[in-house]
Design a protein around this motif. Structure first.
Motif, PDB file in Angstrom:
ATOM      1  N   UNK A  36      25.447 -99.977   9.823  1.00 10.46           N
ATOM      2  CA  UNK A  36      26.880-100.227   9.684  1.00 10.46           C
ATOM      3  C   UNK A  36      27.123-101.543   8.943  1.00 10.46           C
ATOM      4  N   UNK A  37      28.386-101.876   8.712  1.00 14.31           N
ATOM      5  CA  UNK A  37      28.739-103.089   7.970  1.00 14.31           C
ATOM      6  C   UNK A  37      28.255-104.338   8.702  1.00 14.31           C
ATOM      7  N   UNK A  38      27.911-105.351   7.928  1.00 12.73           N
ATOM      8  CA  UNK A  38      27.555-106.655   8.485  1.00 12.73           C
ATOM      9  C   UNK A  38      28.785-107.350   9.061  1.00 12.73           C
ATOM     10  N   UNK A  39      28.558-108.204  10.040  1.00  6.51           N
ATOM     11  CA  UNK A  39      29.558-109.176  10.470  1.00  6.51           C
ATOM     12  C   UNK A  39      28.981-110.574  10.235  1.00  6.51           C
ATOM     13  N   UNK A  40      29.852-111.495   9.841  1.00  7.93           N
ATOM     14  CA  UNK A  40      29.446-112.871   9.560  1.00  7.93           C
ATOM     15  C   UNK A  40      30.018-113.809  10.616  1.00  7.93           C
ATOM     16  N   UNK A  41      29.162-114.676  11.135  1.00  9.37           N
ATOM     17  CA  UNK A  41      29.588-115.711  12.079  1.00  9.37           C
ATOM     18  C   UNK A  41      29.408-117.073  11.425  1.00  9.37           C
ATOM     19  N   UNK A  49      35.765-120.165   6.738  1.00 10.59           N
ATOM     20  CA  UNK A  49      36.126-118.818   7.166  1.00 10.59           C
ATOM     21  C   UNK A  49      34.898-117.931   7.354  1.00 10.59           C
ATOM     22  N   UNK A  50      35.025-116.955   8.264  1.00 14.49           N
ATOM     23  CA  UNK A  50      33.968-115.954   8.439  1.00 14.49           C
ATOM     24  C   UNK A  50      34.254-114.687   7.639  1.00 14.49           C
ATOM     25  N   UNK A  51      35.197-114.753   6.704  1.00 17.14           N
ATOM     26  CA  UNK A  51      35.449-113.600   5.845  1.00 17.14           C
ATOM     27  C   UNK A  51      34.265-113.397   4.900  1.00 17.14           C
ATOM     28  N   UNK A 243      44.602-109.017  -1.838  1.00 13.88           N
ATOM     29  CA  UNK A 243      43.620-110.061  -1.584  1.00 13.88           C
ATOM     30  C   UNK A 243      42.199-109.508  -1.715  1.00 13.88           C
ATOM     31  N   UNK A 244      41.350-110.282  -2.339  1.00 20.96           N
ATOM     32  CA  UNK A 244      39.964-109.877  -2.551  1.00 20.96           C
ATOM     33  C   UNK A 244      39.073-111.108  -2.400  1.00 20.96           C
ATOM     34  N   UNK A 245      37.775-110.867  -2.229  1.00 19.53           N
ATOM     35  CA  UNK A 245      36.806-111.974  -2.179  1.00 19.53           C
ATOM     36  C   UNK A 245      35.790-111.783  -3.287  1.00 19.53           C
TER      37      UNK A 245
END
Length: 290
Positions: A36-41, A49-51, A243-245
């Motif tokens: 599944x998708x990663x999460x960032x801490x 930001x954790x985005x 909005x994009x990164x």
């Protein structure tokens, strides 16, 4: 003679069975990884930001590279029993789909799983910044610290805080272009930087943005007495109404400049098809290096 015929018949049967095995060998049944998708801490106050925009995963199985996959992914693995899985977070250099790469500042996700043929192991990977990652600056527009991008090189509009259209938190950065008064705006950091590649070659600029016009990013340094500042702008983004990164890989660009000291800058400009009045919104600008 009768025994001879029996022997020939037995040999024919053995040959037939062997030939079948060669033509239709028994296939291995894989196990499967459902990734599944990663999460960032992130560490509050020091890493921003954790985005994230982790779009691919690079899969290593028992130390061997298996492949790169779009997230979420279902990956077949011809392994059984305890197996070491290493997942590297993949991004798109400069926002270009054809330039996927492992983001060098994110920790790999590691887990050992007991894989079984034809069974699926579900992985929810997480990551954080490597302890060696350094942040030359973080501009999130959220507090009353001095702003980072204040050197107005061209144009007549500054990068200001706004609450009108915010990516996250309470503020984002905003500036405007006008075909009549300011069709080009160029802004750089107020401070100078140096030595960003002393600990490693990689230098990335992370940016959240929403824009009516294109913006290019890079370095400004060593003013020419006649022509003014020398500019090296290369990666950029096009207009985008959501909005994009983006992860700008500035490593090669910085190496090519050969500046001793430099500002980080950007230049926004109106194209023929751009609106006569265009707004650029920015947030979570991070300059990351080793």
């Amino acid at each position: 003679m009768k025994n001879l015929w029996k022997l020939l018949g037995l040999l024919s049967l053995v040959f037939s069975l062997t030939t079948c095995d060669l033509i239709n060998p028994e296939e291995e049944v894989p196990a499967y990884l459902e990734i599944n998708d990663f999460t960032l801490t992130t560490q509050p106050g020091t890493q921003g930001s954790d985005d994230e925009l982790i779009t691919e995963v690079w899969v290593f199985v028992d130390g061997t590279f298996l492949g790169m996959y779009d997230l979420p992914a279902l990956v077949p693995v011809l392994k059984a029993g305890p197996t070491e899985i290493r997942l590297e977070a993949g991004i798109r250099d400069n926002g270009i789909a054809s330039f996927p790469d492992i983001y060098p500042f994110y920790e790999p996700y590691k887990v050992t799983l007991d894989l079984k043929a034809n069974e699926t192991a579900v992985i929810n990977p997480s990551t954080s910044y490597l302890s060696e990652a350094k942040f030359a600056f973080i501009e999130d527009f959220e507090d009353n610290r001095p702003r980072i991008f204040t050197d107005l090189i061209a144009g007549n509009t500054e990068l200001e805080r706004t609450q009108d259209d915010v990516f996250e938190g309470n503020y984002s950065g905003r500036f405007a272009l006008s075909r009549e008064y300011s069709p080009v705006v160029e802004i750089a950091t107020s401070g100078l930087f140096s030595g960003l590649q002393e600990g490693g070659v990689y230098v990335y600029l992370e940016v959240n943005y929403k824009s009516d016009a294109p913006v290019v990013w890079g370095f400004v340094g060593d003013p020419d007495p006649i022509a003014g500042p020398l500019r090296f702008y290369d990666p950029g983004f096009s207009a985008k109404n959501e909005w994009n990164k983006i992860y700008f890989n500035l490593s090669q660009l910085l190496f090519n400049t050969e500046f001793d000291e430099y500002q980080v800058g950007f230049q926004a400009f109106l194209l023929e098809e751009s609106p006569d009045s265009s707004t650029i919104l920015l947030d979570n600008i991070k300059l990351v290096h080793f």
